[in-house]
Write an enzyme that holds these catalytic residues in place. Sequence first.
Site, mmCIF file in Angstrom:
data_model
loop_
_atom_site.group_PDB
_atom_site.id
_atom_site.type_symbol
_atom_site.label_atom_id
_atom_site.label_comp_id
_atom_site.label_asym_id
_atom_site.label_seq_id
_atom_site.Cartn_x
_atom_site.Cartn_y
_atom_site.Cartn_z
ATOM 1 C CG ASP A 133 -10.595 -43.116 42.814
ATOM 2 O OD1 ASP A 133 -9.402 -42.855 43.049
ATOM 3 O OD2 ASP A 133 -11.279 -42.492 41.983
ATOM 4 C CG HIS A 140 -11.361 -33.201 42.800
ATOM 5 N ND1 HIS A 140 -11.985 -32.971 41.588
ATOM 6 C CD2 HIS A 140 -11.940 -34.323 43.309
ATOM 7 C CE1 HIS A 140 -12.882 -33.915 41.360
ATOM 8 N NE2 HIS A 140 -12.889 -34.741 42.396
ATOM 9 C CD GLU A 207 -12.620 -37.484 38.858
ATOM 10 O OE1 GLU A 207 -12.176 -38.406 39.563
ATOM 11 O OE2 GLU A 207 -13.609 -36.796 39.171
ATOM 12 C CD GLU A 209 -8.364 -40.450 40.901
ATOM 13 O OE1 GLU A 209 -7.931 -41.416 41.575
ATOM 14 O OE2 GLU A 209 -9.569 -40.205 40.775
ATOM 15 C CG ASP A 241 -11.984 -41.872 38.667
ATOM 16 O OD1 ASP A 241 -12.608 -42.833 38.196
ATOM 17 O OD2 ASP A 241 -12.411 -41.154 39.595
ATOM 18 N NE ARG A 245 -16.649 -35.090 36.013
ATOM 19 C CZ ARG A 245 -15.893 -35.543 37.007
ATOM 20 N NH1 ARG A 245 -16.436 -36.236 38.007
ATOM 21 N NH2 ARG A 245 -14.601 -35.334 37.005
ATOM 22 C CD GLN A 248 -19.388 -38.204 39.455
ATOM 23 O OE1 GLN A 248 -18.772 -37.920 38.428
ATOM 24 N NE2 GLN A 248 -18.866 -38.059 40.655
ATOM 25 C CE LYS A 261 -16.153 -40.639 39.820
ATOM 26 N NZ LYS A 261 -14.871 -39.973 39.531
ATOM 27 C CB THR A 265 -10.049 -47.117 35.970
ATOM 28 O OG1 THR A 265 -11.364 -46.913 36.498
ATOM 29 C CG2 THR A 265 -9.024 -46.352 36.810
ATOM 30 C CB THR A 368 -9.456 -35.350 40.936
ATOM 31 O OG1 THR A 368 -10.274 -36.365 40.363
ATOM 32 C CG2 THR A 368 -9.032 -34.369 39.866
ATOM 33 C CD GLU A 382 -11.805 -30.293 39.911
ATOM 34 O OE1 GLU A 382 -11.073 -29.727 40.721
ATOM 35 O OE2 GLU A 382 -11.618 -31.466 39.527
#
Lengths: 433, 433
Positions: A133, A140, A207, A209, A241, A245, A248, A261, A265, A368, A382
């Site tokens: 990834d 982003h 996310e 992508e 993705d 958070r 993470q 993550k 996916t 992203t 975001e």
Amino acid sequence: MTACDETHDPRRRSWVATANRDGADFPIQNLPFGVFSPAGRAPRFGIAIGDSILDVGAAHAAGLLIGAAAEGAEAAQGGALNALFALPASVRTELRRQVVALLDAAAPPRPELLHDGAACRLHLPTEVRNYTDFFAGIHHARAAGALLAPDNPLPSNYKWVPIAYHGRASSVRASGSEVRRPQGQRAPRSGGDGRPGFGPSQLLDLELEMGFYIGPGNDLGDPIPVAEAGERIVGFCLLNDWSARDIQRWEMVPLGPFLSKSFSTTVSPWVVTSDALRPFRVPAMVRPEGDPAPLDHLLDGADQEAGGLDVELTVWLSTARMRAEGQGPTVIITSNAQYLYWTPAQMVAHHSSGGCNLLPGDLLGTGTISGPTRAQLSSLLELTMGGREPVTLPNGEQRGFLADGDEVTFTARCRRDGFVPIGFGACTGTIVP
Amino acid sequence: MTACDETHDPRRRSWVATANRDGADFPIQNLPFGVFSPAGRAPRFGIAIGDSILDVGAAHAAGLLIGAAAEGAEAAQGGALNALFALPASVRTELRRQVVALLDAAAPPRPELLHDGAACRLHLPTEVRNYTDFFAGIHHARAAGALLAPDNPLPSNYKWVPIAYHGRASSVRASGSEVRRPQGQRAPRSGGDGRPGFGPSQLLDLELEMGFYIGPGNDLGDPIPVAEAGERIVGFCLLNDWSARDIQRWEMVPLGPFLSKSFSTTVSPWVVTSDALRPFRVPAMVRPEGDPAPLDHLLDGADQEAGGLDVELTVWLSTARMRAEGQGPTVIITSNAQYLYWTPAQMVAHHSSGGCNLLPGDLLGTGTISGPTRAQLSSLLELTMGGREPVTLPNGEQRGFLADGDEVTFTARCRRDGFVPIGFGACTGTIVP
């Protein structure tokens, strides 16, 4: 790379009526590759056309494919397209060309080769041996960077290195799979006992992508030059993705995201081929004044001119309450693949530049793809400023992060004057506790 | 977990004479699993005994294996052991038990089932679908952390999270493969033009690790409890996590190491089974006063008592000049797997705790196993203080990092009073330009 041919002719129609409808994702100008199972039967190679799926093996068995196209169909037997992707790009180009002819309105209809897409199960197109990834969406990187690491919103290497990390291949799933909210460790609460928490993620995110699949790979120690990298890409999909958070934030220093993550996916199951996308290639992102030119091994004139992608991206959300109340999904984000700072070819060239071998069927994600405006911020992190400014949905519900029962769908569309628009199908996942 | 049985009986000898020699890596008490090719023939399942390899398929074809052992031999057909590893641990235990009986000095010798190990090619034991590398050597984390990030030698999450990152599966190779010095970007020189350099890595390093293979995996979303995690590990190998420090330093913020480690990873080809290692299990590392206890999902009494491994590890270096001058390799590092802060079972439990699915044959690395003393610093980065204090070899050559032609070999040995010592074979790689 962008040379269009008779397969892109906008006047062409198919004898599959649903392919000719305005707004169809899969007109005869698209013809994406995938793996599907008719009800109760084994997975096989299919090409989407309108609301139907062409059974390519059945077409071959009926003697309708010849030469390289027949070779391609033979390589695609079984439930994964890796061996087809390992062949030269010319094989897939010829296969698509012959399938165009087969499905053309002027050809004899062969409904016996079709399956109703809605009655089939769609699978991952390849056995994904490696998933990488990237982090190529600069808006982003800046927006998320500012939230995760306020001191250093854009890493100092960002404009030089197409940053990436190895993702988890085993947990990549085709659209429609449930996404179980992961458990994990989160940072100790300030003012608490200093122990990290452990439990279901409280900050579950999406996310937006794009993904793309590697065709013929490279041997270990043998980098792919950027000028050849584009033709190693079989095609593109949409990729979610999913990211936890809270997990993470606690785990990612110093070795990057891991469990935050790797619980899931999701990809859209159809590979929209590089051939179908030719009309929709655009120049690489124009670098803002003052940004450095890419290093030589990442710089190719043709790639700069037409290595970008003009793909309109949309994120839809449907909550359990919306579905219970009979409301359809609502758009929460729109963006465009043009906001990628690095082209897919640059990503492939970088990935292999140290000698790392890419295998046929490997999956690469772009990272992203946020855009410069608020509505284009392509993760909830975001979009809601880390959950502090929740999104309000049409029925009054609010979302900082994802709730159980939320169904997230990505769709995408390519449009250009003089061409028939094409789509990608859906990339959908539903959060379960 | 540590219960020993008659397969560990130190009095037992084999009719394969080289297995009975003092110092043999593969006495009858070991019997590691692997995949080998006799000259010019297809890869197959083998078990190492002394200097020979037992062709397990041939033993089965001769009717010498019954019940679960026969089932295991059948699953191992073809050039990879993933299907054997997918079976319950009891199958492999029984297979090893029957092979002990077959190779026992009291049994009729069957030399026709053996191949000369030196004449065979050794392969990866499994098709490695996923490779994960941990960071469980706390002395390494502290020493390397101080060099890469002086402000933050030990990350604040270190004593809570068995930190790991996804590695690159496609570039894992069996011992004996050449390692091509990777090219890559390195940080701009201070006082230079601000552009990163690009070229062959100037700071090529080794990392001394152990690897281990997953047996029966878990479904997505279905974590493996720590109390069951040990039995999911089929066995162990040695692993060299080759690292390009200049590339690593420039690329790794914020998403972790990528190209700095994906150009090659070398493993010793024999899987020393968890069964063979039973006599050499030790308690988990005693956490220093003041360190927190692991969170509940990582804490199991039996694992704390016997989840550690007492494996003596040695790094040998042979330079091109040493070989030209007829000198043998020299020891540059010694360490021990006891210096791991997290047990392998804790790593498996953590890895799956968020729902990530582990597949049979997946490879996990422990991270660099440095010890507390200078001679136990298990990468050149640490051992030479980032290259500032080079190692002087017996012939006067110096090494800050690896030079072209350097051959690095890891060996390992388990010893315990009352048991026959066992080894792992070699994990060797030679640097080429």
